[in-house]
Write a protein that holds these residues in place. Sequence first.
Motif, short mmCIF file in Angstrom:
data_model
loop_
_atom_site.label_atom_id
_atom_site.label_comp_id
_atom_site.label_asym_id
_atom_site.label_seq_id
_atom_site.Cartn_x
_atom_site.Cartn_y
_atom_site.Cartn_z
N ALA A 180 17.45 11.13 6.97
CA ALA A 180 18.44 11.70 6.06
C ALA A 180 17.97 12.97 5.35
CB ALA A 180 18.84 10.65 5.02
N ASN A 181 16.66 13.18 5.26
CA ASN A 181 16.18 14.29 4.42
C ASN A 181 15.31 15.33 5.12
OD1 ASN A 181 17.32 13.36 1.88
ND2 ASN A 181 15.89 11.65 2.10
N ASN A 182 14.72 14.97 6.23
CA ASN A 182 13.80 15.90 6.88
C ASN A 182 14.42 16.44 8.17
OD1 ASN A 182 11.81 17.19 8.29
ND2 ASN A 182 10.31 15.53 8.18
N PRO A 183 14.87 17.70 8.14
CA PRO A 183 15.53 18.25 9.34
C PRO A 183 14.62 18.31 10.55
CG PRO A 183 15.11 19.99 7.70
CD PRO A 183 14.79 18.68 7.04
N THR A 184 13.29 18.26 10.32
CA THR A 184 12.35 18.37 11.44
C THR A 184 11.73 17.01 11.80
OG1 THR A 184 10.43 18.80 10.03
CG2 THR A 184 11.75 20.70 10.68
N PHE A 185 12.37 15.93 11.35
CA PHE A 185 11.78 14.59 11.54
C PHE A 185 11.42 14.32 13.01
CE2 PHE A 185 12.64 9.83 11.88
CZ PHE A 185 11.36 9.49 11.48
N GLU A 186 10.18 13.90 13.20
CA GLU A 186 9.60 13.62 14.53
C GLU A 186 9.04 12.21 14.51
OE1 GLU A 186 8.46 14.46 17.50
OE2 GLU A 186 9.63 16.31 17.58
N PHE A 187 9.46 11.41 15.45
CA PHE A 187 8.98 10.02 15.44
C PHE A 187 8.88 9.51 16.87
CE2 PHE A 187 9.27 5.50 13.95
CZ PHE A 187 8.25 5.57 13.03
N ARG A 188 7.87 10.02 17.54
CA ARG A 188 7.71 9.70 18.96
C ARG A 188 6.23 9.43 19.29
NH1 ARG A 188 11.15 14.54 21.77
NH2 ARG A 188 10.56 15.75 19.95
N ASN A 189 6.02 8.78 20.43
CA ASN A 189 4.68 8.63 21.01
C ASN A 189 3.65 8.19 19.98
OD1 ASN A 189 5.23 9.25 23.84
ND2 ASN A 189 5.87 11.23 23.05
N ASN A 190 2.55 8.92 19.86
CA ASN A 190 1.45 8.43 19.01
C ASN A 190 1.91 8.15 17.58
OD1 ASN A 190 -1.52 7.97 19.18
ND2 ASN A 190 -1.49 9.34 17.42
N ARG A 191 2.74 9.03 17.03
CA ARG A 191 3.17 8.85 15.65
C ARG A 191 4.00 7.58 15.49
NH1 ARG A 191 1.90 7.96 10.98
NH2 ARG A 191 3.60 7.98 9.48
N TYR A 192 4.85 7.32 16.47
CA TYR A 192 5.71 6.13 16.45
C TYR A 192 4.84 4.86 16.33
CZ TYR A 192 8.86 2.63 18.64
OH TYR A 192 9.59 1.52 18.96
N PHE A 193 3.86 4.75 17.20
CA PHE A 193 3.01 3.55 17.17
C PHE A 193 2.17 3.49 15.89
CE2 PHE A 193 3.51 4.08 21.84
CZ PHE A 193 4.04 2.83 22.13
N ALA A 194 1.57 4.64 15.54
CA ALA A 194 0.67 4.64 14.38
C ALA A 194 1.42 4.27 13.11
CB ALA A 194 -0.01 6.01 14.24
N ALA A 195 2.67 4.72 13.00
CA ALA A 195 3.43 4.46 11.77
C ALA A 195 3.61 2.95 11.54
CB ALA A 195 4.78 5.16 11.84
N TYR A 196 3.87 2.22 12.61
CA TYR A 196 3.97 0.77 12.47
C TYR A 196 2.60 0.16 12.17
CZ TYR A 196 8.75 0.72 14.23
OH TYR A 196 10.10 0.91 14.37
N THR A 197 1.62 0.59 12.94
CA THR A 197 0.30 0.00 12.80
C THR A 197 -0.24 0.18 11.38
OG1 THR A 197 -0.15 0.34 15.14
CG2 THR A 197 -2.06 0.08 13.71
N GLU A 198 -0.02 1.34 10.80
CA GLU A 198 -0.57 1.60 9.47
C GLU A 198 0.01 0.68 8.40
OE1 GLU A 198 -1.31 6.16 10.83
OE2 GLU A 198 0.24 5.76 9.34
N THR A 199 1.28 0.29 8.58
CA THR A 199 1.84 -0.65 7.59
C THR A 199 1.16 -2.02 7.73
OG1 THR A 199 3.64 -1.48 8.98
CG2 THR A 199 4.11 0.49 7.67
N LEU A 200 0.65 -2.30 8.93
CA LEU A 200 -0.02 -3.59 9.16
C LEU A 200 -1.49 -3.54 8.79
CD1 LEU A 200 1.81 -4.43 12.47
CD2 LEU A 200 2.10 -5.60 10.27
#
Length: 382
Positions: A223-243
């Motif tokens: 909703a707020n970041n026009p350049t939002f990127e959420f793929r590949n390494n970042r996608y996995f890492a984002a979940y893993t970091e919450t764990l």
Amino acid sequence: MARFASFVVLAISLASSVAAVPAHIPLAGMPVAKRDALIETLRAVKPEAPPPPLAFNGTKLVNDAAHPWKPLRKGDQRGPCPGLNTLASHGYLPRNGIITPAQLLNAVQEGYNAETILARRFTYAAILADGNLVTNLLSIGQKSPLTGPDPDAPATIGGLVNHGPFEGDASMTRNDAFFGDNFSFNETLWEELVDTANKFGAGKYNYTVAGELRYRRIQDSIANNPTFEFRNNRYFAAYTETLLTANLFLDGRSTDGQLDLKDARSFFADMRMPDDFHRAPRPLAAEGTDYIVNLHPFSPGYNKDGVNSFTLDPESASWTNDPMGCKLYKWYVEQVVVPAYPEPKGVLKRNLNLNLQYYYDTFAGCEQLFPYGKPEKDDDDN
Ligand code: HEM
Ligand SMILES: *[C@@H]1O[C@H](CO)[C@@H](O)[C@H](O)[C@H]1NC(C)=O
Ligand SMILES: *[C@@H]1O[C@H](CO)[C@@H](O)[C@H](O)[C@H]1NC(C)=O
Ligand SMILES: *[C@@H]1O[C@H](CO)[C@@H](O)[C@H](O)[C@H]1NC(C)=O
Ligand SMILES: *[C@@H]1O[C@H](CO)[C@@H](O)[C@H](O)[C@H]1NC(C)=O
């Protein structure tokens, strides 16, 4: 004469730009001529093999007398990872934040009981993208104040703070790079974490909170970041970091899986282990993945055309299409590493091959790639 003069000018300008460059400057993306001239001035180091898993892998006191927390000194580098920031502030890593991959692996295993395979995968991904492959050094932190307005220099000289395959969007307590500071602890985002914990965890952080917060931060960025990127390494890492938060910031003597927010804040904001902190009871990393992924199934993509234009990218590796990580591995090698180091030779090529091997070793069962040809036996000794 003219040729000689321009040679002198070149030599002087190289020498002066080189003098201002610290040994951890990332080589990724540097123009070949500049990079190779710089490499001539660096002390080349052959990366050690990754250290083995811990011999004793149970819980123990880790906030101990040998590892006291100390405040930052001028010049100490800290970045987007609360786990590593804390290890540096306790002396499990060099306190200045400039580290080698082997130091990193020893520290995350000894200090948190981080599981070996995931720790290696993160570590070698990080040195390949954000470190100096010749000196074998990586900054866990921020932009160095040493770079001048050199048009040839990479955008930031830092290490892990570089916005790219690793540092990325929709972090829990750090802002998206689009908004400016992408690595400092942010109080407003912390309040979102607290709010999520109050709603879904009775005031504690647990897997349910991890899954809800992960989803909420994704929605925020859409909703707020026009350049939002959420793929590949970042996608996995984002979940893993919450764990990693739920699994490794929780005291190893605790059995209920509920992390106190005061303890969580100590890591995130103060880079400090709670008093009497004991590491995890066994090697842990991303345990809980199925739970949080199923809570809000979400596929990788990006905002294609400004805010609220989230577009799925079926080419990206995801939890559903890449259970073994082979797509992620291929993407990392072909799209991140290879374009970053054109025409490598000598020690750069040798160290690229070694680090790529250590990275590959975490993807058992996947086809290994040799972008620079299979290393010859001799390459190892030069
Ligand atoms: C093994 C090597 C590791 C590397 C190379 C690494 C690197 C990073 C990087 C680059 C980020 C920023 C990603 C983002 O944009 O949010 C990050 C975030 C994070 N890391 Fe690490 N990390 C490592 C290990 C650990 C460990 C062992 C822990 C926990 C004990 C940890 C906890 C976290 C957490 C909780 C975040 C998310 C911060 C947030 O979203 O606010 N990391 N890490
Ligand atoms: C922990 O150590 C024990 C005893 O050496 C070993 O049997 C076990 O496999 C180790 N666990 C992990 C996950 O490495
Ligand atoms: C990340 O934050 C640092 C520090 O504010 C900044 O210098 C850098 O440009 C940011 N990266 C991006 C891609 O915005
Ligand atoms: C913290 O994050 C919020 C929400 O993105 C933002 O509005 C605010 O400016 C950030 N604060 C700082 C100090 O960067
Ligand atoms: C998290 O805490 C809430 C509130 O106590 C609870 O309902 C939920 O089951 C917990 N989730 C996990 C995975 O422990």
